[in-house]
Design an enzyme around this catalytic site. Structure first.
Site, PDB file in Angstrom:
ATOM      1  N   THR A   1     -11.572  18.385 -12.287  1.00  0.00           N
ATOM      2  CA  THR A   1     -12.701  18.286 -12.219  1.00  0.00           C
ATOM      3  C   THR A   1     -13.987  18.713 -12.385  1.00  0.00           C
ATOM      4  O   THR A   1     -14.231  19.893 -12.737  1.00  0.00           O
ATOM      5  CB  THR A   1     -13.459  16.970 -10.560  1.00  0.00           C
ATOM      6  OG1 THR A   1     -13.590  16.661 -10.020  1.00  0.00           O
ATOM      7  CG2 THR A   1     -12.797  19.150  -9.429  1.00  0.00           C
TER       8      THR A   1
ATOM      9  N   LYS B   1      -8.024  18.793  -7.201  1.00  0.00           N
ATOM     10  CA  LYS B   1      -8.072  18.670  -8.445  1.00  0.00           C
ATOM     11  C   LYS B   1      -8.739  19.728  -8.287  1.00  0.00           C
ATOM     12  O   LYS B   1      -9.479  20.647  -6.899  1.00  0.00           O
ATOM     13  CB  LYS B   1      -9.348  17.503  -7.022  1.00  0.00           C
ATOM     14  CG  LYS B   1      -9.119  16.329  -7.975  1.00  0.00           C
ATOM     15  CD  LYS B   1      -9.910  15.372  -7.056  1.00  0.00           C
ATOM     16  CE  LYS B   1     -11.487  15.243  -8.092  1.00  0.00           C
ATOM     17  NZ  LYS B   1     -11.985  13.889  -7.387  1.00  0.00           N
TER      18      LYS B   1
ATOM     19  N   ASP C   1     -12.854   5.740  -7.393  1.00  0.00           N
ATOM     20  CA  ASP C   1     -13.513   6.812  -6.746  1.00  0.00           C
ATOM     21  C   ASP C   1     -13.810   6.207  -4.998  1.00  0.00           C
ATOM     22  O   ASP C   1     -15.375   6.350  -5.473  1.00  0.00           O
ATOM     23  CB  ASP C   1     -15.057   6.783  -7.810  1.00  0.00           C
ATOM     24  CG  ASP C   1     -15.449   8.232  -7.513  1.00  0.00           C
ATOM     25  OD1 ASP C   1     -14.876   8.842  -7.522  1.00  0.00           O
ATOM     26  OD2 ASP C   1     -16.389   8.864  -8.143  1.00  0.00           O
TER      27      ASP C   1
ATOM     28  N   PHE D   1     -17.654  13.909 -16.404  1.00  0.00           N
ATOM     29  CA  PHE D   1     -18.377  13.043 -15.829  1.00  0.00           C
ATOM     30  C   PHE D   1     -19.466  13.100 -16.354  1.00  0.00           C
ATOM     31  O   PHE D   1     -20.586  13.308 -17.885  1.00  0.00           O
ATOM     32  CB  PHE D   1     -19.340  14.353 -14.854  1.00  0.00           C
ATOM     33  CG  PHE D   1     -17.977  14.615 -13.390  1.00  0.00           C
ATOM     34  CD1 PHE D   1     -16.943  14.452 -13.919  1.00  0.00           C
ATOM     35  CD2 PHE D   1     -19.149  14.824 -11.769  1.00  0.00           C
ATOM     36  CE1 PHE D   1     -16.552  14.561 -11.649  1.00  0.00           C
ATOM     37  CE2 PHE D   1     -18.918  14.998 -11.718  1.00  0.00           C
ATOM     38  CZ  PHE D   1     -16.803  15.418 -11.213  1.00  0.00           C
TER      39      PHE D   1
ATOM     40  N   GLU E   1      -8.401  17.839  -3.378  1.00  0.00           N
ATOM     41  CA  GLU E   1      -9.603  18.598  -3.861  1.00  0.00           C
ATOM     42  C   GLU E   1      -9.050  20.009  -3.179  1.00  0.00           C
ATOM     43  O   GLU E   1      -8.726  19.955  -1.802  1.00  0.00           O
ATOM     44  CB  GLU E   1     -10.885  18.058  -4.252  1.00  0.00           C
ATOM     45  CG  GLU E   1     -12.141  19.845  -4.512  1.00  0.00           C
ATOM     46  CD  GLU E   1     -13.025  18.195  -5.895  1.00  0.00           C
ATOM     47  OE1 GLU E   1     -13.831  19.058  -5.766  1.00  0.00           O
ATOM     48  OE2 GLU E   1     -13.008  17.198  -5.314  1.00  0.00           O
TER      49      GLU E   1
END
Length: 313
Positions: free
Chosen positions: A152, A128, A17, A174, A92
């Site tokens: 996400t 994403k 990450d 998450f 993203e």
């Protein structure tokens, strides 16, 4: 005994990450995932100065120089990461498109095309998208085009069900942000086995496996190694370099926490009305989704401001 990181790799695909190229080279993850916050941090490092200068020079004459340079920087970083990891790199779509299905699809195609220009095929890329209803619909359309998506900002089973219905290649539920919300609400901390973020991912993982859903579950947003260890065995886990280093330094035993179960039945699809109602009833998921979108957008604006400064220099 092998380190906990090596033990984890025996049961879970480890994803970095981070956009830090040196950290990725050192830690050898299978995949990399980035977001606007990580891209902004990476671009601001001295090691990326040459990359930034080239992007500004290349994009200066574009019709929308700021947007073009942002794309070159973001996808260029992803291409660098793709040259290091053997698996996939997530990139993203702009947070401001989180409620715009058409805009998200167009932007995803642009990202894939930019990767192709740099010699990175779509099979190495995950797009994403925020797990809004509109983001899910964009994922559904992109999946039909052979563009795989990483969904996400996912905080609830309702979001996970919708993403599975849409054919998402991967979801990123998450952990830490859920824990943060409940810690603030209840005024206490949680051990791994009672951690609400851990419990959320376990519930989603169990739902997917019981219903034979092929979408990959990748736990994300960790605050400590205890949360990671409590999800050992999850399909994938995306972990910051700091926590990867801690796992690498720990040679204690690591037990598998999640085991796939035999599929029982096809899941019932979730309709839009049910999705929106379930989100309405889940204050944590609603608040953290909105906050995440705002924060990603804020970092995108910071990146644009940095680019404008460079153009004016």
């Amino acid at each position: 005994m092998a380190s906990k990181l090596d033990q984890l790799r025996e049961m879970t695909v480890v994803v970095a990450d981070t956009g830090d190229l040196e950290a990725v080279r050192r830690l050898r993850p299978q995949d990399c995932t980035t977001n606007p916050s990580l891209v902004l941090k990476a671009i601001g490092s001295p090691a990326m100065e040459e990359h930034v200068a080239r992007a500004v020079a290349e994009g200066r004459a574009a019709e929308d120089p700021v947007g073009r340079i942002a794309t070159i920087l973001t996808v260029g970083l992803g291409a660098e990461l793709a040259g290091i990891v053997p698996g996939r790199v997530s990139t993203e779509v702009d947070a401001r498109l989180s409620f715009d299905t058409e805009g998200s699809v167009r932007r995803a195609r642009e990202i894939v095309d930019e990767y192709a220009r740099l010699g990175v095929g779509r099979e190495r890329v995950l797009i994403k998208l925020a797990s809004t209803w509109e983001g899910v619909r964009a994922c559904e359309r992109l999946a039909r085009e052979g563009i795989d998506c990483n969904m996400t900002l996912l905080f609830s089973l309702a979001q996970a069900r919708a993403c599975a219905d849409a054919g998402a290649w991967l979801i990123s539920p998450f952990v830490g942000r859920i824990t943060d919300w409940y810690s603030k609400k209840e005024g206490r901390s949680f051990g791994p086995e009672e951690d609400p973020g851990v419990a959320s991912v376990r519930r989603i993982y169990d739902h997917y496996k019981r219903h034979g859903i092929a979408t990959v579950v990748m736990g994300a947003s960790f605050r400590n190694t205890g949360q990671i260890e409590a999800l050992a065995g999850c399909d994938r886990l995306t972990i910051s370099p700091d926590l990867l280093d801690r796992l690498a330094a720990d040679e204690g035993p690591l037990a598998r926490a999640l085991e796939p179960v035999a599929a029982e039945a096809e899941p019932e699809p979730i309709a839009e009305a049910e999705f929106r109602w379930e989100m309405n009833e889940d204050a944590m998921a609603t608040e953290k989704l909105a906050e995440g979108i705002r924060n990603f957008h804020a970092d995108a604006l910071k990146l644009e401001a940095l680019i404008r400064d460079r153009l004016a220099a």
